[in-house]
Write a protein that holds these residues in place. Structure first.
Motif, PDB file in Angstrom:
ATOM      1  N   LEU A  34      22.453 104.099  38.674  1.00 48.29           N
ATOM      2  CA  LEU A  34      22.603 105.271  39.544  1.00 48.29           C
ATOM      3  C   LEU A  34      22.036 105.080  40.944  1.00 48.29           C
ATOM      4  N   GLY A  35      20.823 104.565  41.049  1.00 44.30           N
ATOM      5  CA  GLY A  35      20.191 104.400  42.349  1.00 44.30           C
ATOM      6  C   GLY A  35      18.860 105.100  42.428  1.00 44.30           C
ATOM      7  N   VAL A  36      18.544 105.631  43.608  1.00 44.04           N
ATOM      8  CA  VAL A  36      17.263 106.273  43.875  1.00 44.04           C
ATOM      9  C   VAL A  36      17.345 107.742  43.487  1.00 44.04           C
ATOM     10  N   GLU A  37      16.506 108.142  42.547  1.00 41.69           N
ATOM     11  CA  GLU A  37      16.496 109.531  42.088  1.00 41.69           C
ATOM     12  C   GLU A  37      16.290 110.473  43.272  1.00 41.69           C
ATOM     13  N   ALA A  44      26.877 106.629  40.044  1.00 37.61           N
ATOM     14  CA  ALA A  44      27.562 105.464  39.487  1.00 37.61           C
ATOM     15  C   ALA A  44      28.812 105.119  40.292  1.00 37.61           C
ATOM     16  N   LEU A  45      29.440 106.151  40.890  1.00 37.50           N
ATOM     17  CA  LEU A  45      30.630 105.938  41.714  1.00 37.50           C
ATOM     18  C   LEU A  45      30.261 106.024  43.184  1.00 37.50           C
ATOM     19  N   VAL A  46      31.077 105.433  44.028  1.00 38.32           N
ATOM     20  CA  VAL A  46      30.819 105.334  45.463  1.00 38.32           C
ATOM     21  C   VAL A  46      30.393 106.684  46.052  1.00 38.32           C
ATOM     22  N   GLN A  47      29.338 106.667  46.854  1.00 37.34           N
ATOM     23  CA  GLN A  47      28.808 107.868  47.490  1.00 37.34           C
ATOM     24  C   GLN A  47      28.935 107.820  49.015  1.00 37.34           C
ATOM     25  N   HIS A  48      29.134 106.634  49.562  1.00 40.00           N
ATOM     26  CA  HIS A  48      29.299 106.488  51.007  1.00 40.00           C
ATOM     27  C   HIS A  48      30.509 107.317  51.428  1.00 40.00           C
ATOM     28  N   ARG A  49      30.328 108.218  52.383  1.00 44.75           N
ATOM     29  CA  ARG A  49      31.388 109.189  52.721  1.00 44.75           C
ATOM     30  C   ARG A  49      32.719 108.545  53.085  1.00 44.75           C
ATOM     31  N   PRO A  59      33.261 101.759  41.938  1.00 40.94           N
ATOM     32  CA  PRO A  59      31.838 101.705  41.576  1.00 40.94           C
ATOM     33  C   PRO A  59      30.948 101.726  42.820  1.00 40.94           C
ATOM     34  N   ASN A  60      29.787 102.320  42.692  1.00 42.96           N
ATOM     35  CA  ASN A  60      28.831 102.400  43.791  1.00 42.96           C
ATOM     36  C   ASN A  60      28.024 101.106  43.864  1.00 42.96           C
ATOM     37  N   LEU A  61      28.364 100.254  44.803  1.00 46.18           N
ATOM     38  CA  LEU A  61      27.648  98.991  45.007  1.00 46.18           C
ATOM     39  C   LEU A  61      26.533  99.147  46.037  1.00 46.18           C
ATOM     40  N   ALA A 113      10.982  98.022  37.797  1.00 42.97           N
ATOM     41  CA  ALA A 113      12.312  98.168  38.402  1.00 42.97           C
ATOM     42  C   ALA A 113      12.941  96.813  38.711  1.00 42.97           C
ATOM     43  N   ILE A 114      14.248  96.733  38.456  1.00 43.89           N
ATOM     44  CA  ILE A 114      15.015  95.533  38.803  1.00 43.89           C
ATOM     45  C   ILE A 114      16.301  95.996  39.481  1.00 43.89           C
ATOM     46  N   ILE A 115      16.610  95.379  40.611  1.00 39.95           N
ATOM     47  CA  ILE A 115      17.865  95.645  41.311  1.00 39.95           C
ATOM     48  C   ILE A 115      18.619  94.335  41.470  1.00 39.95           C
ATOM     49  N   GLU A 116      19.945  94.441  41.642  1.00 39.65           N
ATOM     50  CA  GLU A 116      20.780  93.255  41.832  1.00 39.65           C
ATOM     51  C   GLU A 116      21.537  93.386  43.137  1.00 39.65           C
ATOM     52  N   LEU A 117      21.416  92.378  43.997  1.00 42.60           N
ATOM     53  CA  LEU A 117      22.065  92.419  45.307  1.00 42.60           C
ATOM     54  C   LEU A 117      23.582  92.332  45.176  1.00 42.60           C
ATOM     55  N   THR A 118      24.270  93.225  45.881  1.00 38.57           N
ATOM     56  CA  THR A 118      25.736  93.280  45.846  1.00 38.57           C
ATOM     57  C   THR A 118      26.379  92.859  47.157  1.00 38.57           C
TER      58      THR A 118
END
Length: 184
Positions: A34-37, A44-49, A59-61, A113-118
């Motif tokens: 999801l990202g940052v609460e 989970a899906l793209v949020q960039h306007r 998908p939200n990368l 926390a673990i993140i993966e670079l996209t």
């Protein structure tokens, strides 16, 4: 393969809704997939306007945006007034050349926390609305004339965790063939 700690978190930021800048916080909670609460780009899906208008099912990368504080130092030397959160990043780092890492690199932030670079964040027109000339200042060209995006990197959350300024960052490079980061 996990490497030793190579950097640390300088600041963490979030902001509800869609705004260019984010607000520094004592800590942020990363949620897997999801990202940052509480952040406007969580999902989970793209949020960039702009991207959401083109394909809302993508998908939200871009769940987490990271910028090295070394970029802020460079921009300040050019006369810009910049501090953590101003360019919309969630995590400001130090000691890691983020843009040089390959796609799929995992960053272990803090204890869990673990993140993966996209990919890379491509500088946009909103940067110039924030401070004139900022977009050009966050781009460069290599010896072959290719554009280099210096506005940070994007990631997805792989494992939940709370992160805060001062937390260590450990780098885990992907196995196999490595692909350079490209704009997402």
């Amino acid at each position: 393969m996990r490497t030793e700690s190579t950097g640390y978190i300088v600041a963490v930021c979030l902001r509800r809704g869609h705004h260019f800048s984010k607000t520094p916080s004592l800590s942020i909670r990363l949620l897997a997939g999801l990202g940052v609460e509480g952040d406007g780009h969580m999902g989970a899906l793209v949020q960039h306007r702009y991207d959401r208008r083109r394909d809302p099912a993508r998908p939200n990368l871009r769940q987490v945006h990271l910028i090295p504080c070394e970029l802020f130092d460079e921009l300040r030397a050019e006369g810009f007034t910049i501090q953590p959160g101003d360019l919309g990043e969630n995590v400001t780092t130090s000691g890691i050349e983020l843009a040089a890492l390959p796609t799929g690199t995992r960053l272990h932030l803090g204890m869990h926390a673990i993140i993966e670079l996209t990919g890379l964040r491509e500088p946009c027109v909103l940067m110039d609305r924030f401070q004139q000339g900022l977009k050009a200042a966050t781009q460069d060209r290599d010896a072959d004339g290719n554009v280099i995006c210096k506005a940070g990197v994007m990631a997805v959350v792989v494992a939940d965790g709370e992160v805060a300024a001062g937390d260590a960052i450990e780098v885990e490079l992907p196995a196999g063939a490595r692909q350079p980061l490209a704009p997402v």
